[in-house]
Design an enzyme around this catalytic site. Sequence first.
Site, short mmCIF file in Angstrom:
data_model
loop_
_atom_site.label_atom_id
_atom_site.label_comp_id
_atom_site.label_asym_id
_atom_site.label_seq_id
_atom_site.Cartn_x
_atom_site.Cartn_y
_atom_site.Cartn_z
N HIS A 278 -81.72 90.89 -66.50
CA HIS A 278 -82.00 91.02 -65.31
C HIS A 278 -82.56 92.64 -65.29
CE1 HIS A 278 -78.97 94.27 -65.08
NE2 HIS A 278 -78.10 92.69 -65.21
N GLU A 354 -71.66 87.53 -65.20
CA GLU A 354 -71.07 88.90 -66.49
C GLU A 354 -69.89 88.93 -66.34
OE1 GLU A 354 -71.16 90.56 -69.05
OE2 GLU A 354 -72.52 92.14 -68.98
#
Length: 475
Positions: A278, A354
């Site tokens: 990202h 994550e």
Amino acid sequence: MREFIVEADGGSRGNPGPAGYGAVVRDAATGETLAEAAEYIGVATNNVAEYRGLLAGLRAAHALDAGAAVHVRMDSKLVIEQMSGRWKIKHPSMKPLATEARAVFPPDQVAYEWIPREQNKHADRLANEAMDAGAKGRQWSPSESRAALDTPPAAPEPSGPPGDAAAGAAKARAALAEGRTAGPAARPVAAPAEDDIEAEAAREAQAEAAVAGAAAVGDAAAAASGRVAEAESTRQRPSTTAPGADAATAGEQQLPSTPGWSAAPDLGAPATLVLLRHGETPLTPQKRFSGSGGTDPALSAAGREQAHRVAEALARRGTIQAIVASPLARTRETAEIVAARLGLHVSVEGGLRETDFGAWEGLTFGEVRERHPDDLNAWLADPEARPTGGGESFAETAVRIAATRDKLVAAYAGRTVLLVTHVTPIKTLLRLALGAPPESLFRMELSAASLSAVAYYADGNASVRLFNDTSHLRP
């Protein structure tokens, strides 16, 4: 309570070399074979193949009855002693597999027993069939399963997709009873001495080093110094450089479409996972831990600009056929910007999130060093160690990512899919594709909005195509 016997084995022709595993699930009361599983896994060592066989057998048993008692029988003293908790698992390639195996059933439902090799013929045969199939450029199929010498020829063979333990468990009911490993009473065979196993473990470690090649050399302590920053997922078992900084780009060179040498068999189009980290968030330049256990920051203005740049680059390439994103805000926002440019829909996959960094979320590396030095040192040295406050270990992350990878590779076979995710998942996918140990994660630079790619072939092999490409971010 139902009782199952799981027999598993694995082998490598070369150690390391072309490897495969086999597993069988029996009804403990009747001896009936309930499921078979086998798979060619590419280049690996004996012990890794044995652990993969154990895992496949446990999963097949779980698919039959998650509440059953399971008696595991293997001729690998090393695996049996480690899974029984009597010997420590030292090698990094086996730790994630053992962790995954322990998670299939509650510990009180599983017992482990070492058996001589001649009593493990069924699983050994399946492992060899898998390796034979791999040598021919394909995966093992249940239709290849040969009847044992003392099994009547008319016994039906199990059916189901190649190597699919769950499907085999549901369908493979009819054949190959206890006689596969039974026979004339054999003279008792003593288990290998611990000294012999220590020697085997040493040889296995050398073999694993050969598989990993030149992957991770260096000092973890140096990696943990000031250079390890960008905790914003750079905390990837500890990332040793700041992923916010640009590295040399890999460019857009096209690599060969098949792994290995040009004489390799045609395995068809691979499932290609294009891995996009990202864009920046406000925490990225501050180099703070930002996982899945704390605040969920959106992209910064710089991060949105990065997402638009990568969208344009991917549009020029024209190869992306689907987009899957982590559920966190920064990845979904990045994915939506790319999807709007490509005219695609974004699917969300929770397994791509994550790592949870526990009490370290929002802190810099230096702040964690000051407040939790012992926990940080343990975390840097051991992939099974968790951050302070019950976060997620890198070993646990690896298990999650491997399962997610398998699901996505099956779902997107022959297609190219963009995965918009974080540093830890991307580095873990690359590490697993390379067969590298956990400490190799120290040696990877992964910038915000960078692109990497891995192709997965029908024979189970993976080919890393691209790593940390940031060329699209330059003006």
